[in-house]
Write a protein that holds these residues in place. Structure first.
Motif, PDB file in Angstrom:
ATOM      1  N   MET A  80     -44.600-115.570 -53.116  1.00  0.00           N
ATOM      2  CA  MET A  80     -44.466-115.982 -51.726  1.00  0.00           C
ATOM      3  C   MET A  80     -45.473-117.084 -51.429  1.00  0.00           C
ATOM      4  O   MET A  80     -46.600-117.041 -51.908  1.00  0.00           O
ATOM      5  CB  MET A  80     -44.744-114.762 -50.833  1.00  0.00           C
ATOM      6  CG  MET A  80     -44.814-115.046 -49.361  1.00  0.00           C
ATOM      7  SD  MET A  80     -45.288-113.557 -48.419  1.00  0.00           S
ATOM      8  CE  MET A  80     -43.807-112.593 -48.564  1.00  0.00           C
TER       9      MET A  80
ATOM     10  N   ILE B 219     -47.684-118.684 -48.535  1.00  0.00           N
ATOM     11  CA  ILE B 219     -48.250-118.278 -47.254  1.00  0.00           C
ATOM     12  C   ILE B 219     -49.157-119.397 -46.749  1.00  0.00           C
ATOM     13  O   ILE B 219     -50.079-119.809 -47.457  1.00  0.00           O
ATOM     14  CB  ILE B 219     -49.060-116.973 -47.390  1.00  0.00           C
ATOM     15  CG1 ILE B 219     -48.179-115.836 -47.901  1.00  0.00           C
ATOM     16  CG2 ILE B 219     -49.722-116.603 -46.057  1.00  0.00           C
ATOM     17  CD1 ILE B 219     -48.926-114.554 -48.223  1.00  0.00           C
TER      18      ILE B 219
ATOM     19  N   ASP C 293     -51.840-112.934 -39.679  1.00  0.00           N
ATOM     20  CA  ASP C 293     -50.581-113.381 -40.264  1.00  0.00           C
ATOM     21  C   ASP C 293     -49.783-112.180 -40.800  1.00  0.00           C
ATOM     22  O   ASP C 293     -48.575-112.116 -40.631  1.00  0.00           O
ATOM     23  CB  ASP C 293     -50.850-114.384 -41.387  1.00  0.00           C
ATOM     24  CG  ASP C 293     -49.580-114.848 -42.063  1.00  0.00           C
ATOM     25  OD1 ASP C 293     -48.909-115.739 -41.515  1.00  0.00           O
ATOM     26  OD2 ASP C 293     -49.256-114.293 -43.137  1.00  0.00           O
TER      27      ASP C 293
ATOM     28  N   ARG D 174     -48.962-111.161 -43.896  1.00  0.00           N
ATOM     29  CA  ARG D 174     -48.216-111.189 -45.156  1.00  0.00           C
ATOM     30  C   ARG D 174     -49.092-110.953 -46.386  1.00  0.00           C
ATOM     31  O   ARG D 174     -48.640-110.352 -47.356  1.00  0.00           O
ATOM     32  CB  ARG D 174     -47.467-112.513 -45.309  1.00  0.00           C
ATOM     33  CG  ARG D 174     -46.355-112.671 -44.267  1.00  0.00           C
ATOM     34  CD  ARG D 174     -45.677-114.003 -44.386  1.00  0.00           C
ATOM     35  NE  ARG D 174     -46.591-115.055 -43.922  1.00  0.00           N
ATOM     36  CZ  ARG D 174     -46.361-116.349 -44.054  1.00  0.00           C
ATOM     37  NH1 ARG D 174     -45.264-116.766 -44.646  1.00  0.00           N
ATOM     38  NH2 ARG D 174     -47.240-117.235 -43.597  1.00  0.00           N
TER      39      ARG D 174
ATOM     40  N   LYS E  16     -46.955-111.034 -54.979  1.00  0.00           N
ATOM     41  CA  LYS E  16     -47.126-109.786 -54.241  1.00  0.00           C
ATOM     42  C   LYS E  16     -47.325-108.637 -55.219  1.00  0.00           C
ATOM     43  O   LYS E  16     -46.670-108.560 -56.255  1.00  0.00           O
ATOM     44  CB  LYS E  16     -45.899-109.502 -53.365  1.00  0.00           C
ATOM     45  CG  LYS E  16     -45.631-110.565 -52.304  1.00  0.00           C
ATOM     46  CD  LYS E  16     -46.768-110.735 -51.344  1.00  0.00           C
ATOM     47  CE  LYS E  16     -46.908-109.535 -50.444  1.00  0.00           C
ATOM     48  NZ  LYS E  16     -48.109-109.599 -49.586  1.00  0.00           N
TER      49      LYS E  16
END
Length: 146
Positions: A12, A14, A56, A58, A98
């Motif tokens: 991901m 970010i 945020d 995440r 992740k």
């Protein structure tokens, strides 16, 4: 960002805006301070409450940071990565792998593990109470017969 770096559903990007307290997380790892055996990667060790990362939502503890503003973190020392974070500017883009769930084959229930132990303790308390009641009735019955 280099799109070939770990393209998987677990990767991901970010973007965080540096706040008064920085980006709001701590890191561990590097070639000189391996956090995971046979992996010199950089990992998030703590998300600071009310920091940019926490707001945020995440980035999570245990996530592996693959790159900062397009700069890959492979084969970097811990100090070099800390310096890279400090000089990364106000807007920072992270490429993150992740962390995988620790219960890959476990229950799908969102309930935390400690709930089941609390339920077990409650059951044991009821069982102990029932045993005490049966013992009390039995002892009372014996007294009447003598």
């Amino acid at each position: 960002m280099n799109g070939s770096l770990h393209s998987s559903p677990n990767v991901m990007d970010i973007k965080l805006k540096r706040g008064p307290a920085g980006l709001g997380f701590n890191i561990v790892g590097g070639v000189d301070q391996q956090y995971v055996v046979n992996d010199s990667g950089i990992y998030v060790s703590k998300i600071k409450e009310d920091g940019a990362a926490a707001l945020d939502g995440r980035l999570q503890e245990g996530d592996k940071i693959l790159a900062i503003n397009g700069m890959q973190l492979e084969d970097q020392t811990h100090r070099a990565v800390v310096d890279l974070f400090r000089t990364s500017g106000e807007d920072v883009e992270l490429r993150v792998l992740k962390k995988l769930s620790r219960h890959m084959n476990g229950p799908l229930s969102p309930r935390p593990d400690h709930d089941s132990s609390v339920s077990s303790l409650g059951f044991l308390a009821v069982l102990a109470g029932a045993a005490a009641l049966v013992t009390f009735i039995y002892m009372r019955h014996l007294r009447k017969n003598f």
